[in-house]
Design an enzyme around this catalytic site. Structure first.
Site, short mmCIF file in Angstrom:
data_model
loop_
_atom_site.label_atom_id
_atom_site.label_comp_id
_atom_site.label_asym_id
_atom_site.label_seq_id
_atom_site.Cartn_x
_atom_site.Cartn_y
_atom_site.Cartn_z
CB CYS A 93 -0.59 0.12 1.22
SG CYS A 93 -1.95 -1.33 1.27
CG HIS A 110 -2.99 3.23 2.03
ND1 HIS A 110 -3.79 3.08 1.47
CD2 HIS A 110 -2.71 2.12 2.90
CE1 HIS A 110 -3.91 1.54 0.91
NE2 HIS A 110 -3.75 1.30 1.92
CG ASN A 135 -7.06 -0.96 1.20
OD1 ASN A 135 -6.24 -0.25 0.51
ND2 ASN A 135 -6.44 -1.07 2.24
#
Lengths: 348, 75
Positions: A123, A265, A295
């Site tokens: 990520c 994020h 996500n």
């Protein structure tokens, strides 16, 4: 022991200046109700634990290369077209284990035989790819670089795991960087990067990739699927993103109350809110799209930048603070003052 | 100590003030597993009080957390 990357590592080289951005999401929308038809969970549970209502997912005819090419094409258009001398793709879900996906993306964009390769930092993938692209510019290896982050993270998920299946979505975002000076709008500030391999087990896929041989793809609940230790990840994500973001702001000479827009994020709405609380950044400055797209792993930051720039939430001259955290563990942060760029809004 | 805890739960964790009462179960107060992690982090940072999320998850009621905080504050 050295911790994280050294601020000021740009040295005497050119700064990386953002001059274009774009994103693309696959058309399939998966709602919480869709997931609840299969999973032992409720729409309320998913929303309260994650903040996610819908997410986009790839279908059999769409791969990471497709997502990346669509986003990169839009970023190039946003940058006014022209040449790009390298393409760096941040992804944890390449089309194949070998070769990298970036060369195919570069070819499909008609960029010629430029250097093109993948960067894997889960990520934090976009920030690692951004730092690599900035390094190409500072070293004089390129005058303009395409940095893409694309993920088909749904291909890693156990469809029966209620702790991970609702969280992730697929998509891609891209930016074009050019050589410039550190004091102009769009100049990317020092990029703080770090990792901690002693905690690699917290976020992992134990076995073969999504397109690995079938014999390595046994049934549900096995190591082929993405696994995450939720509570520990929450703690590390909040601590690492808060510290990295504070360091990046300090490196830019900004007080945290001078940050106009904060991009963390999009791991989980509760994580981003905890990070913003920790830094004292008011909710109205926090960029969010997790409710609609979930996500999207490494792609979340560039998708969010391009989406919010298209919507007007992000505007020229805004002081932008960016931070990400992911498997590895990896984390990072940077700053930039948003430039005047035209963004292509999402197609439907 | 209850006032300190309820302040954290309402102001930092965004739990509903009307759900946060000493006799409320942790679940009814809105304290799920992620909230316990965040609470553990805030207690450590703000009050220098080390209570793990596993210990917090083992409590049944808000009052149990208050008792645990009092014990850790005055060992």
């Amino acid at each position: 022991m050295r911790h994280e990357s050294r601020p000021g590592a740009r040295g005497g080289g050119a700064a990386a200046v953002l001059c274009g951005a774009g994103y693309w999401l696959p058309p399939l929308i998966v709602t919480n109700a869709d997931l609840c038809a299969r999973l032992d969970t409720s729409e309320e549970w998913i929303t309260s634990r994650t903040g996610i209502s819908t997410r986009r997912r790839v279908t059999a005819d769409i791969t990471t290369a497709d997502l990346a090419a669509e986003a990169a094409e839009r970023a190039l258009k946003s940058a006014g077209g022209g040449e790009v001398h390298a393409l760096i793709l941040g992804t944890t879900t390449p089309d194949r284990r070998c070769p990298a996906t970036a060369p195919e993306v570069a070819s499909r964009l008609g960029l010629g035989c430029i250097p093109a390769f993948d960067v894997s930092a889960v990520c934090t993938g976009f920030l690692y790819a951004l730092a690599t692209g900035a390094g190409f510019l500072a070293a004089g290896l390129a005058e303009r670089v395409m940095v893409v982050a694309a993920e088909s993270f749904s291909t890693l998920l156990d469809p029966d795991d209620r702790s991970t299946a609702p969280i992730f979505g697929d998509g891609a975002g891209a930016v074009v960087l050019r050589q410039g000076s550190p004091d102009e709008r769009g100049a990317v500030g020092d990029i703080i990067l770090g990792s901690d391999g002693t905690r690699s087990e917290l976020i992992r896929v134990g076995a073969a990739g999504p397109r690995g041989p079938l014999e390595n793809r046994p049934g549900p609940g096995t190591a082929q699927y993405f696994q995450m230790a939720g509570r520990e990840v929450f703690r590390h994500a909040v601590e690492r993103m808060s510290a990295a973001a504070a360091a990046a702001a300090e490196s830019a000479g900004w007080r945290l109350d001078e940050v106009d827009r904060f991009y963390a994020h999009q791991a989980n709405a509760r994580i981003t809110s905890a990070v913003a609380n920790e830094l004292g950044i008011p909710a109205e400055r926090l960029a969010e799209n997790i409710q609609e797209v979930g996500n999207t792993a490494g792609a979340s930051i560039p998708i969010l930048l391009a989406q919010t720039a298209a919507s007007g939430f992000l505007a020229a001259d805004h002081r932008v603070l960016i931070t990400a955290f992911g498997g590895g563990l990896t984390w990072g942060a940077t700053t930039l003052t948003w430039p005047e760029v035209e963004i292509v809004a999402e197609q439907r | 100590m209850y006032e300190i805890l309820s302040g954290i739960l309402v102001d930092d964790l965004d739990l509903n003030a009307s759900d946060v009462r000493p006799d409320a179960s942790c679940e009814d107060a809105g304290l799920d597993s992620l909230a316990m992690v965040e609470l553990s982090m805030i207690l450590a940072k703000r009050l220098n009080m080390q209570i793990s999320d596993d210990e917090l998850l083992a409590t049944k009621r808000v009052a149990d957390i208050v008792r645990m905080m009092e014990a850790r504050a005055n060992p």
